[in-house]
Design a protein around this motif. Structure first.
Motif, PDB file in Angstrom:
ATOM      1  N   GLU A  49       0.979  -1.221   0.044  1.00 10.49           N
ATOM      2  CA  GLU A  49       0.107   0.063  -0.072  1.00 10.49           C
ATOM      3  C   GLU A  49       0.978   1.072   0.171  1.00 10.49           C
ATOM      4  N   LEU A  50       1.955   1.237   0.607  1.00 14.24           N
ATOM      5  CA  LEU A  50       2.920   2.396   0.752  1.00 14.24           C
ATOM      6  C   LEU A  50       3.744   2.572  -0.432  1.00 14.24           C
ATOM      7  N   SER A  51       3.994   1.832  -1.338  1.00 10.15           N
ATOM      8  CA  SER A  51       4.952   2.067  -2.235  1.00 10.15           C
ATOM      9  C   SER A  51       4.704   3.236  -3.281  1.00 10.15           C
ATOM     10  N   GLY A  52       5.558   3.864  -3.471  1.00 10.17           N
ATOM     11  CA  GLY A  52       5.325   5.156  -4.248  1.00 10.17           C
ATOM     12  C   GLY A  52       5.002   6.538  -3.445  1.00 10.17           C
ATOM     13  N   GLN A  53       4.409   6.470  -2.388  1.00  7.90           N
ATOM     14  CA  GLN A  53       4.184   7.736  -1.597  1.00  7.90           C
ATOM     15  C   GLN A  53       5.052   8.233  -1.067  1.00  7.90           C
ATOM     16  N   TYR A  54       4.795   9.762  -0.977  1.00  4.36           N
ATOM     17  CA  TYR A  54       5.781  10.492  -0.339  1.00  4.36           C
ATOM     18  C   TYR A  54       5.672  10.237   1.197  1.00  4.36           C
TER      19      TYR A  54
END
Length: 248
Positions: A49-54
């Motif tokens: 879910e967290l991949s790519g988020q700032y």
């Protein structure tokens, strides 16, 4: 320097290799390239879910807490690690996380964070952010005592704010354990009651049909299948009426 695809592949391999450690792999822009499963679990996030988020979009300050300063202190530590090129260990930090079960809600958390630069052939390409959750008052007190012994003083308001979070975590854990124990006790009592009822029903069948216990249970099972009724329900009816029901 590797391209983004290569970087992401390496990032995933790295966090998989340390799956039991709570860590994020960030690029230089502080975007999350990979998260260990342990980190996802402790922050209550779905896999990938967290991949790519700032980083600070995924984990903003708690807007309901006027003392919240987790993002600024973490940002400072990450900058130190990347600019100096050495691991920077933060002292204990209260940093509440979004509650996936409550929109706009946050859960109190205290962490022991460590940030280390990630180098590729001597070139800075990102930073590894690792944390350990502090969830017990005794653990927090030991860490604070160690800090003070090394000359690192705590502001009383900050210390109280941090202890408050750990206390809430402890209370929540205690309530969850109580609820779990109550459910286990309820299930155990239900199992005992069901066993007793089935025993009574078997006794009725054994007496009326002159069969042994195995035969009585086989009859109960057959009646359950023929009538599409749970064994417990048939047994309860038998125990109450003391009369065997008709077979379909």
């Amino acid at each position: 320097m590797r391209n983004q695809g290569q970087f992401d592949a390496i990032a995933r391999e790295m966090v998989q290799a340390v799956s039991g450690v709570c860590c994020l792999l960030l690029d230089k822009d502080l975007r999350i390239r990979a998260a260990s499963r342990a980190y996802e679990q402790v922050t209550l996030r779905e896999h990938n879910e967290l991949s790519g988020q700032y980083l600070f979009d995924a984990f903003p300050d708690n807007p309901q807490d006027p003392q919240s300063d987790g993002t600024s202190k973490l940002a400072s530590s990450l900058e130190i690690a990347m600019s100096v090129g050495h691991t920077h260990k933060m002292r204990l930090q209260r940093y509440d996380i979004p509650d996936p079960a409550a929109p706009d809600g946050f859960l109190p958390k205290v962490w022991s964070p460590t940030n280390s630069p990630l180098l590729d052939h001597g070139e800075l390409v990102g930073v590894v952010h690792c944390v350990k959750e502090v969830s017990e008052s005794q653990q927090l007190l030991a860490e604070v005592t160690r800090d003070v012994a090394h000359g690192d003083s705590w502001d009383p308001a900050e210390l109280l704010h941090t202890f408050e979070a750990v206390s809430k975590v402890e209370i929540s854990g205690h309530l969850q354990r109580q609820q779990s124990l109550a459910l286990e006790n309820k299930q155990l009592m239900r199992a005992i009651e069901t066993r007793d009822v089935i025993g009574q029903a078997k006794g009725v069948l054994m007496e009326r049909f002159n069969i042994d216990a195995d035969g009585a249970f086989e009859m109960l099972t057959r009646l359950s299948q023929e009538t599409n009724t749970r064994v417990e329900q048939i047994a309860r009816k038998l125990a109450l009426t003391n009369r065997p029901p008709r077979s379909a």
